[in-house]
Design an enzyme around this catalytic site. Structure first.
Site, short mmCIF file in Angstrom:
data_model
loop_
_atom_site.label_atom_id
_atom_site.label_comp_id
_atom_site.label_asym_id
_atom_site.label_seq_id
_atom_site.Cartn_x
_atom_site.Cartn_y
_atom_site.Cartn_z
N GLY A 223 -7.41 -8.62 1.46
CA GLY A 223 -6.14 -8.94 2.10
C GLY A 223 -5.71 -10.38 1.94
O GLY A 223 -4.55 -10.67 1.62
N LYS B 12 -18.11 -16.80 5.44
CA LYS B 12 -19.56 -16.82 5.57
C LYS B 12 -20.27 -16.28 4.34
O LYS B 12 -19.88 -15.25 3.79
CB LYS B 12 -19.99 -16.00 6.79
CG LYS B 12 -19.53 -16.59 8.12
CD LYS B 12 -20.06 -15.75 9.29
CE LYS B 12 -19.66 -16.36 10.63
NZ LYS B 12 -20.19 -15.58 11.77
N ARG C 78 0.82 -1.21 0.00
CA ARG C 78 0.00 0.00 0.00
C ARG C 78 0.86 1.26 0.00
O ARG C 78 0.47 2.28 -0.58
CB ARG C 78 -0.94 -0.01 1.20
CG ARG C 78 -2.12 -0.95 1.02
CD ARG C 78 -3.07 -0.93 2.19
NE ARG C 78 -4.30 -1.65 1.87
CZ ARG C 78 -5.29 -1.88 2.73
NH1 ARG C 78 -5.18 -1.44 3.98
NH2 ARG C 78 -6.37 -2.53 2.35
N GLY D 88 -12.75 -3.90 1.77
CA GLY D 88 -14.15 -3.52 1.94
C GLY D 88 -14.66 -2.67 0.81
O GLY D 88 -15.80 -2.86 0.34
#
Length: 398
Positions: free
Chosen positions: A347, A194, A37, A370
């Protein structure tokens, strides 16, 4: 999308705040373990300095308690890294909200924005105080673009001039190429623990994709939906019917969500657990599904080879343990060896890519997790929204 870019603004002699994302992993010894990053932000910083700007860098790191300084979440290692990479001093300013003495051609790093009370809540007073520090805000932190916070959204409301940085523009253009104007066939790969956390993403992608591979705990729920036992694997029994509905919806539109035909199992979740490959129909009640088997990996590789656009978010198995990493590694190599435009984000996905050593063969690796998922879900990014609003305002004044 209408955005004012950094190259549209005359930066010489101005105090330019650049919101980057330096939320990098730091080990217990205080060493940065992945500088990706920081490297991604360097071109923006160099362009601002070359233009004659006085540069103030803003970023968050981790999730400290607001209002309190915590050495554990200090950007000190980032300042040291930036100094080495830029070949010039990059001082870390601890108390920066009351103003910083920075001259054209100089660059400073402001301490973690999340040490300021009100950052996450986008406090108006805090945002105005940040905005008063400079003449221009360059929004370059795609990975934080989905969070309407003081340093990502509020500051853009009040500072005189707002623009999008090169990294943010690259991210948005690459996402558009992968999601809005993809060459077909389009293959999406979505892994994770999930279904519930990525249900909206799966629904949105099904509207566009030709094939949808699911991995990890998400795949286990789909395996159960197909009528197979998942033993004591992580899955969501209350979403089995939802998974069935997604399988049917995919079939009706001519797409497919393939179910693994063989898997790698163990009787415990442990780095030393014995891995066994078996057909999906032979999984027993005391076993955990922790990866896909070689037959499934080969089938997925064929889908990858047929695709012209690939979107990847999430590993296929527990790639952190070598005996359960083969499925994810096989997938990464297949994507790297193919000719498709490949867009990867998240990630764990990036860690898997680096583990295999194929970073240079992936068309675009997003810095956002996200934010990447929000775009895949079809959501607007708040930071991009405010950039568009301010761009329209700035154009109306010209």
């Amino acid at each position: 999308m209408t955005l004012t870019t950094m190259q549209d603004i005359a930066l010489a002699g101005k105090i330019v705040l650049i919101r980057e994302d330096f939320n990098v992993p730091i080990n217990e010894d205080g060493d940065i373990t992945n500088v990706a990053r920081i490297l991604a932000a360097l071109p923006t910083i160099k362009k601002a300095l070359a233009a004659g700007a006085a540069v103030m860098l803003l970023s968050h790191l981790g999730r400290p308690k607001e209002g309190l300084f915590d050495e554990k979440f200090s950007l000190k290692p980032v300042a040291a890294c930036l100094s080495d990479l830029l070949g010039r001093p990059v001082p870390l300013i601890k108390n920066w909200l009351d103003g910083v003495d920075v001259q054209p051609g100089q660059v400073v790093l402001c301490e973690n924005v999340r040490f300021n009370l009100g950052e996450k809540a986008n406090d108006e007073t805090l945002a105005k105080k940040m905005a008063a520090l400079g003449d221009v805000i360059v929004m370059d932190a795609f990975a934080a673009a989905h969070r309407p916070q003081a340093s990502t959204y509020g500051i853009a409301q009040y500072i005189p001039t707002v623009c999008a940085g090169p990294l943010l523009i690259d991210e948005l253009q690459s996402l558009a190429k992968g999601l809005e104007q993809p060459d077909k066939p389009l293959l999406a790969i979505v892994g994770g623990s999930k279904v519930s956390t990525k249900l909206a993403v799966l629904r949105n992608l099904l509207e566009e994709v030709d094939q949808l591979i699911v991995g990890g705990g998400i795949a286990n729920t789909f395996i159960a939906a197909a009528g197979f036992s998942v033993g004591k694997s992580l899955y969501e029994p209350d979403l089995v019917n939802e998974a069935k509905a997604l399988i049917i919806a995919a079939t009706r539109k001519g797409a497919k969500i393939p179910i693994p035909t063989d898997v790698v199992v163990a009787t415990s979740f442990d780095k030393n657990a014995l891995a066994t490959v078996k057909p999906i129909e032979n999984v027993t009640e005391d076993e955990l599904i922790l990866d896909v088997g070689p037959e499934t990996s080969n089938a997925y590789a064929k889908l990858v080879a047929q695709a012209k656009t690939i979107i990847w978010n999430g590993p296929l198995g527990v790639f952190e343990f070598p005996q359960f990493a083969k499925g994810t590694e096989s997938l990464a190599r297949a994507i790297a060896d193919g000719n498709a435009f490949s867009l990867a984000g998240g990630g764990d996905t990036i860690a898997a890519i680096d583990q295999v050593g194929v970073r240079e063969s992936i068309s675009y690796i997003s810095t956002g997790g996200g934010a990447f998922l929000n775009v895949a879900e079809g959501k607007a990014l708040p930071t991009v929204t405010i950039l568009e609003q301010r761009a329209n305002e700035q154009m109306s004044y010209e």
